[in-house]
Design a protein around this motif. Structure first.
Motif, PDB file in Angstrom:
ATOM      1  N   GLU A 112     -56.608  27.120  21.321  1.00 38.54           N
ATOM      2  CA  GLU A 112     -55.976  26.545  20.539  1.00 38.54           C
ATOM      3  C   GLU A 112     -56.811  26.307  19.293  1.00 38.54           C
TER       4      GLU A 112
ATOM      5  N   ASN B  34     -51.513  29.302  15.441  1.00 36.74           N
ATOM      6  CA  ASN B  34     -51.276  29.218  16.734  1.00 36.74           C
ATOM      7  C   ASN B  34     -49.712  29.555  17.207  1.00 36.74           C
TER       8      ASN B  34
ATOM      9  N   THR C 201     -53.478  33.599  19.096  1.00 34.51           N
ATOM     10  CA  THR C 201     -53.812  33.190  17.711  1.00 34.51           C
ATOM     11  C   THR C 201     -53.983  34.400  16.750  1.00 34.51           C
TER      12      THR C 201
ATOM     13  N   SER D 127     -57.205  24.910  25.283  1.00 35.47           N
ATOM     14  CA  SER D 127     -56.169  24.262  25.428  1.00 35.47           C
ATOM     15  C   SER D 127     -55.943  23.523  26.748  1.00 35.47           C
TER      16      SER D 127
END
Length: 246
Positions: free
Chosen positions: A78, A132, A207, A245
């Motif tokens: 993340e 993201n 990402t 995450s």
């Protein structure tokens, strides 16, 4: 219960020693029906169930027809806007980074990305933007990194022009084999001078990020921008911006 029913049915199949014609025909039909039931049961017992999937991967068909194990996707990271990258601290004036984030998200709009952005180091500035992805996209990571590089010139809103080099971007190794990193030169032209500025972008399954490194700009004609330094800076930025995450 099924076995008991068969036991009860079998004696009746024998019938009387000299049955009437109608009874004999009825017994023949019962025998045929019973054989059909047994045949179905036999098929059900011998048919193998679906192959068990090995732990840690997915079974796919190899080119020679054998089973192959495809590695699972990496854990979902993340991206956040970090407060620092190494010794470089986040700065307040980060409008260019925010514009890069907007442009980066627009380049991948069909994937519903969420953008983050930050600028760093007032003395040797560089700007970061990342997105993201809600779902993994492990296909063509090199193509995704090349597309992300375009976010830098698209974000330029000053009276200067920023143009990516026409030559293909160079790939740089990363410690994470699931990450593709490409760097190229963007030429910043003003009214009186021009500079070569490194631009790097990475892509992984979850990402995408881009770094515009004004900190390593070099006068055009004095040598090419130091892409190796910019590649290292981009890796450090990704590390600082990536959080596991929950």
């Amino acid at each position: 219960m099924l076995i008991m029913g068969l036991r009860e049915a079998l004696p009746r199949l024998k019938g009387p020693v000299r049955p009437a014609k109608g009874v004999r025909r009825m017994h023949r039909y019962r025998s045929i029906a019973l054989l059909a039931v047994l045949a179905v049961l036999g098929v059900g017992c011998t048919t193998a169930g679906p192959a068990a999937e090995p732990a840690g991967g997915t079974v796919t068909s190899a080119g020679d027809g054998s089973a192959a194990l495809t590695p699972e996707l990496t854990a979902k990271p993340e991206l956040t806007a970090p407060q620092a990258v190494g010794d470089a601290r986040r700065i307040i004036r980060e409008g260019l980074a925010q514009q890069m984030g907007v442009q980066l998200a627009s380049l991948f709009v069909e994937r519903s990305p969420t953008a983050v952005a930050a600028g760093f180091d007032i003395n040797k500035p560089f700007y970061f933007a990342g997105v993201n992805l809600p779902r993994p996209y492990p296909q063509d990571l090199a193509g995704q990194a090349d597309l992300a590089l375009k976010a830098a010139p698209l974000a330029n809103t000053s009276n200067t022009t920023l143009t990516l080099a026409p030559t293909p971007a160079q790939g740089y190794p990363t410690q994470d084999t699931a990450v593709v990193l490409h760097c190229t030169v963007a030429t910043l032209r003003g009214s009186a001078s021009s500079h070569d500025i490194p631009v790097c972008a990475w892509a992984d399954s979850w990402t995408i990020g881009v770094v515009l490194a004004f900190s390593t700009k070099i006068e055009t004609g004095q040598g090419a921008a130091d892409l190796h330094e910019a590649a290292d800076l981009t890796i450090a930025t990704r590390t600082a911006a990536t959080q596991p995450s929950a």
